[in-house]
Design a protein around this motif. Structure first.
Motif, PDB file in Angstrom:
ATOM      1  N   LEU A  23       0.829  -1.208   0.000  1.00  0.00           N
ATOM      2  CA  LEU A  23       0.000   0.000   0.000  1.00  0.00           C
ATOM      3  C   LEU A  23       0.866   1.263   0.000  1.00  0.00           C
ATOM      4  O   LEU A  23       0.559   2.231  -0.699  1.00  0.00           O
ATOM      5  N   GLN A  24       1.934   1.236   0.765  1.00  0.00           N
ATOM      6  CA  GLN A  24       2.822   2.393   0.797  1.00  0.00           C
ATOM      7  C   GLN A  24       3.383   2.686  -0.602  1.00  0.00           C
ATOM      8  O   GLN A  24       3.439   3.842  -1.029  1.00  0.00           O
ATOM      9  N   ALA A  25       3.747   1.641  -1.325  1.00  0.00           N
ATOM     10  CA  ALA A  25       4.269   1.828  -2.687  1.00  0.00           C
ATOM     11  C   ALA A  25       3.204   2.446  -3.594  1.00  0.00           C
ATOM     12  O   ALA A  25       3.505   3.335  -4.397  1.00  0.00           O
ATOM     13  N   LEU A  26       1.964   1.997  -3.466  1.00  0.00           N
ATOM     14  CA  LEU A  26       0.876   2.586  -4.250  1.00  0.00           C
ATOM     15  C   LEU A  26       0.668   4.050  -3.868  1.00  0.00           C
ATOM     16  O   LEU A  26       0.514   4.918  -4.728  1.00  0.00           O
ATOM     17  N   HIS A  27       0.661   4.308  -2.579  1.00  0.00           N
ATOM     18  CA  HIS A  27       0.421   5.667  -2.100  1.00  0.00           C
ATOM     19  C   HIS A  27       1.524   6.624  -2.547  1.00  0.00           C
ATOM     20  O   HIS A  27       1.246   7.793  -2.836  1.00  0.00           O
ATOM     21  N   GLU A  28       2.742   6.132  -2.634  1.00  0.00           N
ATOM     22  CA  GLU A  28       3.840   6.980  -3.120  1.00  0.00           C
ATOM     23  C   GLU A  28       3.608   7.411  -4.565  1.00  0.00           C
ATOM     24  O   GLU A  28       4.135   8.425  -5.012  1.00  0.00           O
ATOM     25  N   GLN A  29       2.782   6.657  -5.286  1.00  0.00           N
ATOM     26  CA  GLN A  29       2.431   7.005  -6.671  1.00  0.00           C
ATOM     27  C   GLN A  29       1.057   7.690  -6.734  1.00  0.00           C
ATOM     28  O   GLN A  29       0.473   7.822  -7.804  1.00  0.00           O
ATOM     29  N   ASN A  30       0.554   8.103  -5.577  1.00  0.00           N
ATOM     30  CA  ASN A  30      -0.754   8.769  -5.458  1.00  0.00           C
ATOM     31  C   ASN A  30      -1.916   7.895  -5.924  1.00  0.00           C
ATOM     32  O   ASN A  30      -2.894   8.381  -6.492  1.00  0.00           O
TER      33      ASN A  30
END
Length: 160
Positions: A23-30
């Motif tokens: 999820l953190q990786a997705l969130h870093e890409q907005n």
């Protein structure tokens, strides 16, 4: 597949961490996932790594309207605001916490009963508090990012 019994603590910790890092990786890409539940998490047999799947309903933050949610079935892992256009990373944090609670307890308590169930278990209080806060029905009570929860889960060293 969750079968009604708790997952061994070291395995549960790893699963919860893998999902959080995904999820953190997705969130870093907005990107907000919105519709995360156990059925959309695959476990790789070779190393037990959790892999997030089914991104049809994912949304780019601040990129306009999203797909219609009029026919979404009830999902006990989905945050209440996930079906609307005003959704942010906290919707994923809610889903992550509900999955984590299910993994640790072997069952998913009704909304609002997570704290009592976790207190009655052997889950450390700081981990339980992190999950309960993250699973708050009120979006404003949840952490704003995975950065707030990752250190708590990473510092947890289960004994069993």
């Amino acid at each position: 597949k969750l079968n009604g019994s708790p997952v061994q603590r070291p395995v549960a910790r790893q699963l919860i961490l893998y999902i959080a890092h995904g999820l953190q990786a997705l969130h870093e890409q907005n990107i907000v996932r919105r519709e995360l539940n156990p059925a959309s998490v695959m476990i790789r047999e070779t190393d037990g790594r959790a892999i997030l799947t089914e991104f049809e309903l994912a949304k780019l933050i601040d990129r306009g309207p999203t797909v219609s949610s009029d026919e979404w079935p009830v999902d006990p892992y989905r945050a209440g605001e996930a079906a609307g256009d005003d959704v942010d990373f906290r919707a994923d944090i809610y889903s992550w916490a509900r999955i984590g609670i299910h993994v640790l307890l072997g069952q998913l308590p009704d909304v609002g009963h997570e704290e009592a169930e976790l207190k009655a278990s052997t889950v450390p209080s700081r981990v339980g508090r992190c999950l309960v806060t993250s699973a708050s029905a009120l979006r404003s009570d949840r952490p704003n990012s995975m950065d707030a929860v990752l250190p708590i889960i990473e510092s947890w060293t289960p004994k069993e």
